[in-house]
Design a protein around this motif. Structure first.
Motif, PDB file in Angstrom:
ATOM      1  N   ILE A  44       7.469 -11.941  -2.023  1.00  0.00           N
ATOM      2  CA  ILE A  44       7.983 -12.053  -0.651  1.00  0.00           C
ATOM      3  C   ILE A  44       6.959 -11.533   0.354  1.00  0.00           C
ATOM      4  CG2 ILE A  44       9.719 -11.136   0.941  1.00  0.00           C
ATOM      5  CD1 ILE A  44      11.727 -11.249  -1.327  1.00  0.00           C
ATOM      6  N   ILE A  45       6.286 -10.439   0.018  1.00  0.00           N
ATOM      7  CA  ILE A  45       5.272  -9.894   0.938  1.00  0.00           C
ATOM      8  C   ILE A  45       4.101 -10.855   1.077  1.00  0.00           C
ATOM      9  CG2 ILE A  45       3.618  -8.025   1.294  1.00  0.00           C
ATOM     10  CD1 ILE A  45       5.614  -6.178  -0.128  1.00  0.00           C
ATOM     11  N   ILE A  46       3.718 -11.511  -0.023  1.00  0.00           N
ATOM     12  CA  ILE A  46       2.571 -12.425  -0.002  1.00  0.00           C
ATOM     13  C   ILE A  46       2.894 -13.694   0.753  1.00  0.00           C
ATOM     14  CG2 ILE A  46       1.124 -13.922  -1.435  1.00  0.00           C
ATOM     15  CD1 ILE A  46       1.223 -11.756  -3.582  1.00  0.00           C
ATOM     16  N   TYR A  47       4.122 -14.241   0.584  1.00  0.00           N
ATOM     17  CA  TYR A  47       4.401 -15.607   1.038  1.00  0.00           C
ATOM     18  C   TYR A  47       4.497 -15.779   2.547  1.00  0.00           C
ATOM     19  CZ  TYR A  47       6.785 -20.008   1.860  1.00  0.00           C
ATOM     20  OH  TYR A  47       7.126 -21.227   2.336  1.00  0.00           O
ATOM     21  N   PRO A  48       5.387 -15.056   3.265  1.00  0.00           N
ATOM     22  CA  PRO A  48       5.640 -15.431   4.664  1.00  0.00           C
ATOM     23  C   PRO A  48       4.542 -14.971   5.607  1.00  0.00           C
ATOM     24  CG  PRO A  48       6.893 -13.483   4.131  1.00  0.00           C
ATOM     25  CD  PRO A  48       6.170 -13.884   2.880  1.00  0.00           C
ATOM     26  N   GLY A  49       4.646 -15.417   6.851  1.00  0.00           N
ATOM     27  CA  GLY A  49       3.730 -14.954   7.891  1.00  0.00           C
ATOM     28  C   GLY A  49       2.367 -15.598   7.796  1.00  0.00           C
ATOM     29  N   LYS A  50       1.344 -14.844   8.196  1.00  0.00           N
ATOM     30  CA  LYS A  50      -0.027 -15.347   8.231  1.00  0.00           C
ATOM     31  C   LYS A  50      -0.544 -15.599   6.820  1.00  0.00           C
ATOM     32  CE  LYS A  50      -1.005 -12.584  12.341  1.00  0.00           C
ATOM     33  NZ  LYS A  50      -1.817 -11.507  12.905  1.00  0.00           N
ATOM     34  N   SER A  51      -1.432 -16.568   6.723  1.00  0.00           N
ATOM     35  CA  SER A  51      -2.027 -16.852   5.422  1.00  0.00           C
ATOM     36  C   SER A  51      -2.979 -15.728   5.007  1.00  0.00           C
ATOM     37  CB  SER A  51      -2.789 -18.188   5.477  1.00  0.00           C
ATOM     38  OG  SER A  51      -3.782 -18.147   6.482  1.00  0.00           O
ATOM     39  N   GLU A  52      -3.541 -15.035   5.981  1.00  0.00           N
ATOM     40  CA  GLU A  52      -4.480 -13.953   5.680  1.00  0.00           C
ATOM     41  C   GLU A  52      -3.769 -12.616   5.866  1.00  0.00           C
ATOM     42  OE1 GLU A  52      -8.730 -12.186   7.306  1.00  0.00           O
ATOM     43  OE2 GLU A  52      -8.196 -14.280   7.646  1.00  0.00           O
ATOM     44  N   LYS A  53      -3.598 -11.871   4.767  1.00  0.00           N
ATOM     45  CA  LYS A  53      -2.872 -10.618   4.816  1.00  0.00           C
ATOM     46  C   LYS A  53      -3.807  -9.473   5.205  1.00  0.00           C
ATOM     47  CE  LYS A  53       1.018 -12.382   3.633  1.00  0.00           C
ATOM     48  NZ  LYS A  53       2.123 -12.429   4.599  1.00  0.00           N
ATOM     49  N   SER A  54      -3.212  -8.447   5.846  1.00  0.00           N
ATOM     50  CA  SER A  54      -4.003  -7.280   6.210  1.00  0.00           C
ATOM     51  C   SER A  54      -4.369  -6.504   4.950  1.00  0.00           C
ATOM     52  CB  SER A  54      -3.211  -6.383   7.167  1.00  0.00           C
ATOM     53  OG  SER A  54      -2.090  -5.836   6.505  1.00  0.00           O
ATOM     54  N   ALA A  55      -5.403  -5.663   5.082  1.00  0.00           N
ATOM     55  CA  ALA A  55      -5.862  -4.870   3.939  1.00  0.00           C
ATOM     56  C   ALA A  55      -4.762  -3.942   3.441  1.00  0.00           C
ATOM     57  CB  ALA A  55      -7.095  -4.061   4.340  1.00  0.00           C
ATOM     58  N   SER A  56      -3.959  -3.401   4.359  1.00  0.00           N
ATOM     59  CA  SER A  56      -2.910  -2.466   3.954  1.00  0.00           C
ATOM     60  C   SER A  56      -1.842  -3.155   3.116  1.00  0.00           C
ATOM     61  CB  SER A  56      -2.276  -1.836   5.193  1.00  0.00           C
ATOM     62  OG  SER A  56      -1.786  -2.849   6.058  1.00  0.00           O
ATOM     63  N   LEU A  57      -1.428  -4.356   3.491  1.00  0.00           N
ATOM     64  CA  LEU A  57      -0.424  -5.067   2.702  1.00  0.00           C
ATOM     65  C   LEU A  57      -0.963  -5.435   1.322  1.00  0.00           C
ATOM     66  CD1 LEU A  57       1.378  -7.406   5.267  1.00  0.00           C
ATOM     67  CD2 LEU A  57       2.321  -5.448   4.035  1.00  0.00           C
ATOM     68  N   LEU A  58      -2.244  -5.733   1.250  1.00  0.00           N
ATOM     69  CA  LEU A  58      -2.844  -6.035  -0.062  1.00  0.00           C
ATOM     70  C   LEU A  58      -2.841  -4.797  -0.956  1.00  0.00           C
ATOM     71  CD1 LEU A  58      -5.833  -8.277   1.094  1.00  0.00           C
ATOM     72  CD2 LEU A  58      -3.802  -9.015  -0.139  1.00  0.00           C
ATOM     73  N   ILE A  59      -3.047  -3.615  -0.355  1.00  0.00           N
ATOM     74  CA  ILE A  59      -2.981  -2.379  -1.144  1.00  0.00           C
ATOM     75  C   ILE A  59      -1.557  -2.149  -1.633  1.00  0.00           C
ATOM     76  CG2 ILE A  59      -3.251   0.135  -1.040  1.00  0.00           C
ATOM     77  CD1 ILE A  59      -5.497  -0.310   0.977  1.00  0.00           C
ATOM     78  N   ILE A  60      -0.564  -2.412  -0.789  1.00  0.00           N
ATOM     79  CA  ILE A  60       0.835  -2.259  -1.206  1.00  0.00           C
ATOM     80  C   ILE A  60       1.174  -3.238  -2.323  1.00  0.00           C
ATOM     81  CG2 ILE A  60       3.221  -2.591  -0.406  1.00  0.00           C
ATOM     82  CD1 ILE A  60       2.276  -1.414   2.292  1.00  0.00           C
ATOM     83  N   ILE A  61       0.622  -4.447  -2.247  1.00  0.00           N
ATOM     84  CA  ILE A  61       0.824  -5.416  -3.330  1.00  0.00           C
ATOM     85  C   ILE A  61       0.214  -4.892  -4.630  1.00  0.00           C
ATOM     86  CG2 ILE A  61       0.188  -7.729  -4.145  1.00  0.00           C
ATOM     87  CD1 ILE A  61       0.395  -8.634  -1.190  1.00  0.00           C
ATOM     88  N   ARG A  62      -0.959  -4.226  -4.531  1.00  0.00           N
ATOM     89  CA  ARG A  62      -1.568  -3.641  -5.729  1.00  0.00           C
ATOM     90  C   ARG A  62      -0.675  -2.543  -6.303  1.00  0.00           C
ATOM     91  NH1 ARG A  62      -6.580  -4.042  -2.820  1.00  0.00           N
ATOM     92  NH2 ARG A  62      -6.832  -1.799  -2.549  1.00  0.00           N
ATOM     93  N   SER A  63      -0.040  -1.764  -5.401  1.00  0.00           N
ATOM     94  CA  SER A  63       0.868  -0.723  -5.910  1.00  0.00           C
ATOM     95  C   SER A  63       2.037  -1.358  -6.647  1.00  0.00           C
ATOM     96  CB  SER A  63       1.368   0.142  -4.751  1.00  0.00           C
ATOM     97  OG  SER A  63       2.335  -0.536  -3.972  1.00  0.00           O
ATOM     98  N   LEU A  64       2.525  -2.505  -6.169  1.00  0.00           N
ATOM     99  CA  LEU A  64       3.614  -3.192  -6.861  1.00  0.00           C
ATOM    100  C   LEU A  64       3.167  -3.701  -8.230  1.00  0.00           C
ATOM    101  CD1 LEU A  64       5.242  -5.161  -3.898  1.00  0.00           C
ATOM    102  CD2 LEU A  64       6.196  -3.220  -5.136  1.00  0.00           C
ATOM    103  N   VAL A  65       1.894  -4.077  -8.342  1.00  0.00           N
ATOM    104  CA  VAL A  65       1.356  -4.488  -9.644  1.00  0.00           C
ATOM    105  C   VAL A  65       1.457  -3.336 -10.646  1.00  0.00           C
ATOM    106  CG1 VAL A  65      -0.744  -5.160 -10.872  1.00  0.00           C
ATOM    107  CG2 VAL A  65      -0.177  -6.251  -8.691  1.00  0.00           C
ATOM    108  N   PHE A  66       1.081  -2.122 -10.212  1.00  0.00           N
ATOM    109  CA  PHE A  66       1.137  -0.976 -11.129  1.00  0.00           C
ATOM    110  C   PHE A  66       2.567  -0.492 -11.337  1.00  0.00           C
ATOM    111  CE2 PHE A  66      -3.393  -0.884 -10.307  1.00  0.00           C
ATOM    112  CZ  PHE A  66      -3.903  -0.504 -11.540  1.00  0.00           C
ATOM    113  N   PHE A  67       3.436  -0.645 -10.323  1.00  0.00           N
ATOM    114  CA  PHE A  67       4.858  -0.364 -10.544  1.00  0.00           C
ATOM    115  C   PHE A  67       5.413  -1.286 -11.629  1.00  0.00           C
ATOM    116  CE2 PHE A  67       5.397   1.764  -6.266  1.00  0.00           C
ATOM    117  CZ  PHE A  67       5.898   2.950  -6.772  1.00  0.00           C
ATOM    118  N   SER A  68       5.009  -2.561 -11.555  1.00  0.00           N
ATOM    119  CA  SER A  68       5.474  -3.529 -12.554  1.00  0.00           C
ATOM    120  C   SER A  68       4.945  -3.178 -13.935  1.00  0.00           C
ATOM    121  CB  SER A  68       5.026  -4.946 -12.158  1.00  0.00           C
ATOM    122  OG  SER A  68       5.529  -5.299 -10.884  1.00  0.00           O
TER     123      SER A  68
END
Length: 707
Positions: free
Chosen positions: A194-218
């Motif tokens: 959900i964080i990756i899909y909506p909004g701008k095609s280019e995500k901010s660096a902070s959201l990409l870091i949060i996505i990485r945290s979700l990878v390790f949570f998973s």
């Protein structure tokens, strides 16, 4: 691909590889017999996780209070509760004395499950939305919401503890927990999607870091699910992945809610500062920056008398308003950019180019050895535009007017030097010359011009304008077949003001539109009055300005005026100039609308513009008026004679009438008759006269006209 995007992909690959390696080497890892060592590592990692979770709470709730955002506050409230869950889980799982009587290792796993469920749902809901700063008006509401999140977390902990105490010993409890862990894994993955899909095609660096945290949570959740086998190592690696996830989330939240807004503010301030000293269209330094540089030049020259002259040239594009009005603002903006680029490419050492706004530029020469060198350089700038400028609609020849002020001599301050150069360029435009150096007398003329404009604004309401009429004669019979209405201004103090003096001011100020409408109404009313009085009807010619011609509702206005007066449109001849047809599409559309009214249309001052014969033959026009500059020298200048002859011959082939302006003697009249010119006007027949004199001298009753 950006660096942060690569890091996110690498994190996902690293997690998958780490999990596979652990499964591959599970057997040798399982032989580690020192359980106390594993418990010690688990306790350390658990404490790190709790510390990171509390740090998320602290930075969002306690620190950087001037950078509040909803994501910060909600995340901090969420992880205060999650940290409490994790802390109690770690204490119960490692068997801290005094805790195990309340929380057994089995119960602690349920606490971990509730903690992960809360974090998964919370992260998905908070970071799937656009973050917003907390304004003063809603700050209290957001704090209340965050406080509610904390209370809910604590309530869930209490409820979960009650449920755990009743479920932990049930035989199906472990299966239920595994199913919940599976659901939590899906929520983590769904949150990342959900964080990756909506909004701008280019995500901010902070959201990409949060996505990485979700990878390790998973990844941690996969270890906690115990799909293959369960043991202290699985939970140890799960807690290790959790610690990495918490650290990444701490970093991501900090960047999202504090660092990035701070950087955005810095960029906005830098942008505002740039725009304050630069022209947005051309990118050149603007008038404010020129003032600073001139002050620096004056100060340096006062400190170092050997620097010599400094020259300031103000450049104005001639007839830019016509280009802007006829071709549109996009073409005008493009022209300004091309002019700036052409001059900018020729800037040398100790020279600077500035944009003064609109169609003006400033060229500063900080080191010139004398006045003559400054003027020579100004002439070089003029020659840059001997070649045409290419726009989308074609190539156009443009020219510049230049005003020069020199330091010292033409001003002691930066403001004086700029003002005097500006005065000089307007004087050059008024005089029709290319370059003018400032002289004090120009200042007086500029003040007079400003006063004249102020008087012009009140002239219409005070009734200071009147019309004169110049007859148009059919050359074959010398019969009066028309008249041209010309505007005159009787100033209460100055007396008669020449149209050469006030018409350009009216055009530049926009006053030409209401004045032109008054001329149209007055001339048509006068013509109708003469017809009603029983005089033979003739056509009245009325000049349209560029601003009038470009009005979208011009045809409707003229139609309403004619209907209100009751004048037949065939007795009205509207005169336009060739420059009004630069934008062919707009001009054709306007001319067709006017032609449908039934009026006649003439091109005035023909031969002085850039009309294309290809377009001329398709234009809905009735007449060409040969400019007086060709007629006046037709007997002395063979080129002018050839031009008049060519225009007349061309008009006959195009089935257009030809009227010659400025006829002053019999020789000119004889030549025009030889060329089969249809009509003429000029001092040979009459100067422009008032309505009463025109009626007495040139109008004839219908009964006196030959049948």
């Amino acid at each position: 691909m950006r660096q942060e995007e690569r890091k996110t992909i690498h994190a996902a690959i690293l997690g998958a590889v780490l999990f596979l390696l652990i499964q591959i080497f599970r057997t040798p890892l399982g032989r580690i017999e020192d359980k106390d060592l594993l418990i010690a590592f688990y306790l350390i990692l658990g404490c790190c996780t709790v510390a990171f979770g509390f740090a998320i709470f602290a930075q969002g709730w306690l620190l950087f209070a001037n950078s509040l955002s909803k994501a910060r506050l909600y995340t901090s409230a969420l992880f205060l509760g999650v940290s409490i869950f994790d802390f109690l889980h770690v204490l119960g799982f490692v068997g801290i004395p005094g805790i195990t009587s309340y929380i057994s290792p089995e119960q602690s796993l349920w606490l971990l499950t509730f903690s992960r469920l809360a974090s998964a749902l919370g992260i998905m809901l908070i970071f799937s939305r656009e973050d917003q700063l907390v304004g003063n008006g809603v700050k209290g509401k957001v704090f209340r919401n965050a406080f509610v999140v904390i209370l809910l977390s604590l309530a869930v902990f209490g409820l979960g503890n009650l449920i755990v105490s009743g479920l932990a010993d049930e035989p199906w409890a472990e299966t239920a927990r595994d199913l919940m862990n599976m659901a939590i894994l899906l929520v983590y993955l769904l949150g990342a999607a959900i964080i990756i899909y909506p909004g701008k095609s280019e995500k901010s660096a902070s959201l990409l870091i949060i996505i990485r945290s979700l990878v390790f949570f998973s990844l941690a959740q996969v270890f906690f699910m115990n799909l293959f086998s369960v043991g202290e190592l699985d939970y140890l690696f799960g807690m290790l992945s959790s610690a990495a996830a918490y650290y990444l989330l701490l970093t991501g939240v900090y960047r999202l809610t504090i660092e990035e807004p701070f950087q955005e503010n810095q960029q906005a301030e830098a942008r505002i500062n740039y725009l304050a000293y630069h022209d947005e269209l051309t990118g050149l330094p603007n008038r404010r920056r020129l003032m600073q540089r001139m002050e620096e030049v004056v100060l340096q020259s006062e400190q170092d008398k050997s620097r010599g002259f400094a020259g300031l040239v103000i450049m104005n594009i001639n007839h830019f308003k016509n280009i802007n009005d006829s071709l549109g603002h996009y073409a005008g903006d493009l022209l300004l950019q091309l002019v700036a680029r052409r001059i900018g490419d020729e800037v040398r050492v100790n020279e600077e180019l500035f944009s003064m706004g609109a169609d003006e530029f400033a060229f500063l020469m900080t080191e010139r050895t004398g006045l003559e060198n400054c003027l020579v350089r100004a002439g070089e700038l003029l020659r840059l535009f001997e070649t045409p400028v290419g726009l989308e609609s074609g190539e156009y020849h443009i020219s510049l007017s230049l005003g020069v002020s020199i330091y010292p001599g033409d001003g002691d301050t930066a403001e004086q030097l700029i003002q005097n150069a500006d005065t000089a360029v307007h004087n050059a435009k008024d005089q029709g010359v290319e370059i003018r150096r400032y002289i004090p007398a120009m200042q007086m003329k500029a003040k007079e011009r400003l006063k004249l404009e102020n008087d012009l604004r009140r002239a219409l309401e005070r009734g200071e304008f009147y019309l004169v009429y110049q007859p148009q004669v059919l050359l074959e019979t010398e019969e009066i077949v028309g008249m041209e209405a010309l505007l005159r201004w009787n100033h209460p103090k100055r007396g008669l003001v020449s149209p050469v003096d006030f018409i350009p001011i009216a055009e530049e100020s926009g006053l030409i539109v209401p004045i032109g409408e008054w001329v149209l109404k007055t001339a048509c009313m006068q013509n109708k009055m003469w017809q009603d009085a029983g005089y033979h009807p003739i056509c009245v010619s009325i000049n349209l300005s560029m601003r009038q011609f470009l009005q979208p509702n011009l045809a409707g206005k003229i139609d309403a005026i004619l209907k209100d007066i009751g004048l037949d449109p065939c007795y009205v001849d509207l005169e336009i100039t060739e420059s009004m047809t630069l934008d062919k599409e707009t001009a054709f559309d306007q001319l067709n609308r006017l032609k449908r009214l039934g009026v006649c249309i003439s091109i005035d001052d023909f031969g002085t513009g850039y009309s294309s014969l290809h377009y001329l033959k398709n234009m809905p026009i009735d007449r060409l008026k040969i400019d007086r500059s060709f007629v006046s020298d037709v007997m002395e200048d063979s080129n002018n004679a050839a031009i008049v002859s060519t225009i007349t011959s061309m008009a006959h082939h195009l089935k257009l009438k030809v009227t010659a302006e400025g006829v002053e003697n019999k020789d000119q009249l004889h030549f025009l008759r030889q060329q089969h010119c249809h009509e003429a006007q000029g001092y040979l027949f009459s100067k422009p006269v008032k309505a009463a004199e025109f009626e007495q001298s040139f109008l004839r009753p219908l009964l006196e006209m030959p049948s």
